[in-house]
Structures are given as structure tokens and as C-alpha cells.
Design a protein around this motif. Structure first.
Motif, PDB file in Angstrom:
ATOM      1  N   ARG A 269      -1.734   1.792  17.512  1.00  0.00           N
ATOM      2  CA  ARG A 269      -0.387   1.154  17.111  1.00  0.00           C
ATOM      3  C   ARG A 269      -0.769   0.396  15.635  1.00  0.00           C
ATOM      4  NH1 ARG A 269       3.200  -2.479  20.914  1.00  0.00           N
ATOM      5  NH2 ARG A 269       5.109  -2.211  19.598  1.00  0.00           N
ATOM      6  N   TYR A 270      -2.050  -0.103  15.473  1.00  0.00           N
ATOM      7  CA  TYR A 270      -2.295  -0.669  14.257  1.00  0.00           C
ATOM      8  C   TYR A 270      -2.230   0.176  12.783  1.00  0.00           C
ATOM      9  CZ  TYR A 270      -3.484  -4.207  17.627  1.00  0.00           C
ATOM     10  OH  TYR A 270      -3.683  -4.944  18.917  1.00  0.00           O
ATOM     11  N   TRP A 271      -2.825   1.515  13.330  1.00  0.00           N
ATOM     12  CA  TRP A 271      -3.179   2.077  12.137  1.00  0.00           C
ATOM     13  C   TRP A 271      -1.788   2.827  11.582  1.00  0.00           C
ATOM     14  CZ3 TRP A 271      -6.371   1.695   8.780  1.00  0.00           C
ATOM     15  CH2 TRP A 271      -7.678   1.240   9.023  1.00  0.00           C
ATOM     16  N   LYS A 272      -0.846   3.159  12.770  1.00  0.00           N
ATOM     17  CA  LYS A 272       0.512   3.599  12.420  1.00  0.00           C
ATOM     18  C   LYS A 272       1.113   2.731  11.483  1.00  0.00           C
ATOM     19  CE  LYS A 272       3.654   3.504  15.622  1.00  0.00           C
ATOM     20  NZ  LYS A 272       4.542   3.311  16.659  1.00  0.00           N
ATOM     21  N   ALA A 273       1.092   1.448  11.768  1.00  0.00           N
ATOM     22  CA  ALA A 273       1.813   0.139  11.062  1.00  0.00           C
ATOM     23  C   ALA A 273       1.406   0.325   9.667  1.00  0.00           C
ATOM     24  CB  ALA A 273       1.995  -1.108  11.625  1.00  0.00           C
ATOM     25  N   VAL A 274      -0.154   0.381   9.387  1.00  0.00           N
ATOM     26  CA  VAL A 274      -0.479   0.344   8.181  1.00  0.00           C
ATOM     27  C   VAL A 274      -0.149   1.499   7.313  1.00  0.00           C
ATOM     28  CG1 VAL A 274      -2.909   0.524   7.080  1.00  0.00           C
ATOM     29  CG2 VAL A 274      -2.619  -1.186   9.003  1.00  0.00           C
ATOM     30  N   VAL A 275      -0.259   2.682   7.934  1.00  0.00           N
ATOM     31  CA  VAL A 275       0.056   3.876   7.318  1.00  0.00           C
ATOM     32  C   VAL A 275       1.492   3.900   6.651  1.00  0.00           C
ATOM     33  CG1 VAL A 275       0.555   6.305   7.334  1.00  0.00           C
ATOM     34  CG2 VAL A 275      -1.678   5.352   8.115  1.00  0.00           C
ATOM     35  N   ALA A 276       2.357   3.464   7.611  1.00  0.00           N
ATOM     36  CA  ALA A 276       3.845   3.272   7.138  1.00  0.00           C
ATOM     37  C   ALA A 276       3.983   2.323   5.984  1.00  0.00           C
ATOM     38  CB  ALA A 276       4.546   2.945   8.401  1.00  0.00           C
ATOM     39  N   ALA A 277       3.239   1.050   6.245  1.00  0.00           N
ATOM     40  CA  ALA A 277       3.518  -0.097   5.169  1.00  0.00           C
ATOM     41  C   ALA A 277       3.029   0.506   3.949  1.00  0.00           C
ATOM     42  CB  ALA A 277       2.482  -1.187   5.496  1.00  0.00           C
ATOM     43  N   VAL A 278       2.017   1.128   3.955  1.00  0.00           N
ATOM     44  CA  VAL A 278       1.224   1.802   2.589  1.00  0.00           C
ATOM     45  C   VAL A 278       1.981   2.757   1.977  1.00  0.00           C
ATOM     46  CG1 VAL A 278      -0.419   3.048   1.433  1.00  0.00           C
ATOM     47  CG2 VAL A 278      -1.200   1.472   2.977  1.00  0.00           C
ATOM     48  N   ALA A 279       3.114   3.530   2.738  1.00  0.00           N
ATOM     49  CA  ALA A 279       3.924   4.739   2.394  1.00  0.00           C
ATOM     50  C   ALA A 279       4.819   3.778   1.786  1.00  0.00           C
ATOM     51  CB  ALA A 279       4.131   5.583   3.484  1.00  0.00           C
ATOM     52  N   ALA A 280       5.502   2.895   2.484  1.00  0.00           N
ATOM     53  CA  ALA A 280       6.867   2.307   1.845  1.00  0.00           C
ATOM     54  C   ALA A 280       6.496   1.525   0.642  1.00  0.00           C
ATOM     55  CB  ALA A 280       7.232   1.164   3.123  1.00  0.00           C
ATOM     56  N   GLY A 281       5.384   0.855   0.601  1.00  0.00           N
ATOM     57  CA  GLY A 281       5.010   0.120  -0.581  1.00  0.00           C
ATOM     58  C   GLY A 281       4.641   0.981  -1.991  1.00  0.00           C
ATOM     59  N   ALA A 282       4.190   2.238  -1.735  1.00  0.00           N
ATOM     60  CA  ALA A 282       3.949   3.105  -2.713  1.00  0.00           C
ATOM     61  C   ALA A 282       5.161   3.625  -3.189  1.00  0.00           C
ATOM     62  CB  ALA A 282       3.007   4.323  -2.102  1.00  0.00           C
ATOM     63  N   GLY A 283       6.125   3.946  -2.366  1.00  0.00           N
ATOM     64  CA  GLY A 283       7.228   4.333  -2.789  1.00  0.00           C
ATOM     65  C   GLY A 283       8.244   3.512  -3.559  1.00  0.00           C
ATOM     66  N   ALA A 284       8.219   2.354  -3.205  1.00  0.00           N
ATOM     67  CA  ALA A 284       8.757   1.343  -3.938  1.00  0.00           C
ATOM     68  C   ALA A 284       8.084   0.840  -5.120  1.00  0.00           C
ATOM     69  CB  ALA A 284       8.999   0.011  -3.044  1.00  0.00           C
ATOM     70  N   ALA A 285       6.703   1.030  -5.198  1.00  0.00           N
ATOM     71  CA  ALA A 285       5.908   0.919  -6.418  1.00  0.00           C
ATOM     72  C   ALA A 285       6.232   1.985  -7.363  1.00  0.00           C
ATOM     73  CB  ALA A 285       4.482   0.422  -6.214  1.00  0.00           C
ATOM     74  N   ALA A 286       6.263   3.122  -6.939  1.00  0.00           N
ATOM     75  CA  ALA A 286       6.511   4.254  -7.924  1.00  0.00           C
ATOM     76  C   ALA A 286       7.859   4.200  -8.282  1.00  0.00           C
ATOM     77  CB  ALA A 286       6.434   5.590  -7.195  1.00  0.00           C
ATOM     78  N   THR A 287       8.728   3.764  -7.591  1.00  0.00           N
ATOM     79  CA  THR A 287      10.122   3.569  -8.139  1.00  0.00           C
ATOM     80  C   THR A 287      10.336   2.403  -9.268  1.00  0.00           C
ATOM     81  OG1 THR A 287      11.086   4.548  -6.070  1.00  0.00           O
ATOM     82  CG2 THR A 287      12.508   3.046  -7.620  1.00  0.00           C
ATOM     83  N   ALA A 288       9.492   1.451  -8.988  1.00  0.00           N
ATOM     84  CA  ALA A 288       9.548   0.230 -10.024  1.00  0.00           C
ATOM     85  C   ALA A 288       8.923   0.592 -11.194  1.00  0.00           C
ATOM     86  CB  ALA A 288       8.850  -1.007  -9.403  1.00  0.00           C
ATOM     87  N   LEU A 289       7.783   1.347 -11.006  1.00  0.00           N
ATOM     88  CA  LEU A 289       7.054   1.649 -12.465  1.00  0.00           C
ATOM     89  C   LEU A 289       7.738   2.776 -13.318  1.00  0.00           C
ATOM     90  CD1 LEU A 289       3.446   1.343 -10.958  1.00  0.00           C
ATOM     91  CD2 LEU A 289       4.412  -0.109 -12.551  1.00  0.00           C
TER      92      LEU A 289
END
Length: 72
Positions: free
Chosen positions: A5-25
């Protein structure tokens, strides 16, 4: 394959953050509002993914029942 359950949440958080950061940059800078959006995307990815349980494992075949010998 069992994903904790921990790794599933970490992967989802990284993906969400990367998507938002790519849009912001896209314009070359990150404003304060875009930074807040990135943080909220990471926290949302962690929270929502953590709340959803993993699919239960498929049931395994039950061992055959052992019958006592029949007395005639």
C-alpha cells in the motif's frame, strides 16, 4: 505481484507531482500558485491512493479434505 500500500501511494504521488510540475514549467518559471498546486497534487495523490485498498488476492485452491477410513 504484491505491491504494498505504501509504494502504491508513493508512485501515485510522484506521478501527480510530476504532471503538475511539467505543466507549471511550460513557461520556464514556477510561481507561488503553481508551487501550491504541485504540493496539493502530491498530497492528493498520497491521500486518495492510500484510501483505496489493493485488490484482494485470488483465493487459492483449498486442500482436499481428509476423510477418516470407513469401517465396514
Amino acid at each position: 505481484m504484491k505491491v504494498s500500500r505504501y509504494w502504491k501511494a508513493v508512485v501515485a504521488a510522484v506521478a501527480a507531482g510530476a504532471g503538475a510540475a511539467a505543466t507549471a514549467l511550460q513557461d520556464g518559471t514556477v510561481t507561488a500558485a503553481e508551487g501550491v498546486t504541485i504540493v496539493l497534487a502530491v498530497l492528493g495523490g498520497l491521500g486518495f491512493t492510500w484510501a483505496v485498498p489493493n485488490r484482494p488476492a485470488a483465493p487459492t485452491a483449498a486442500a482436499p479434505a481428509v476423510q477418516p477410513p470407513q469401517v465396514l
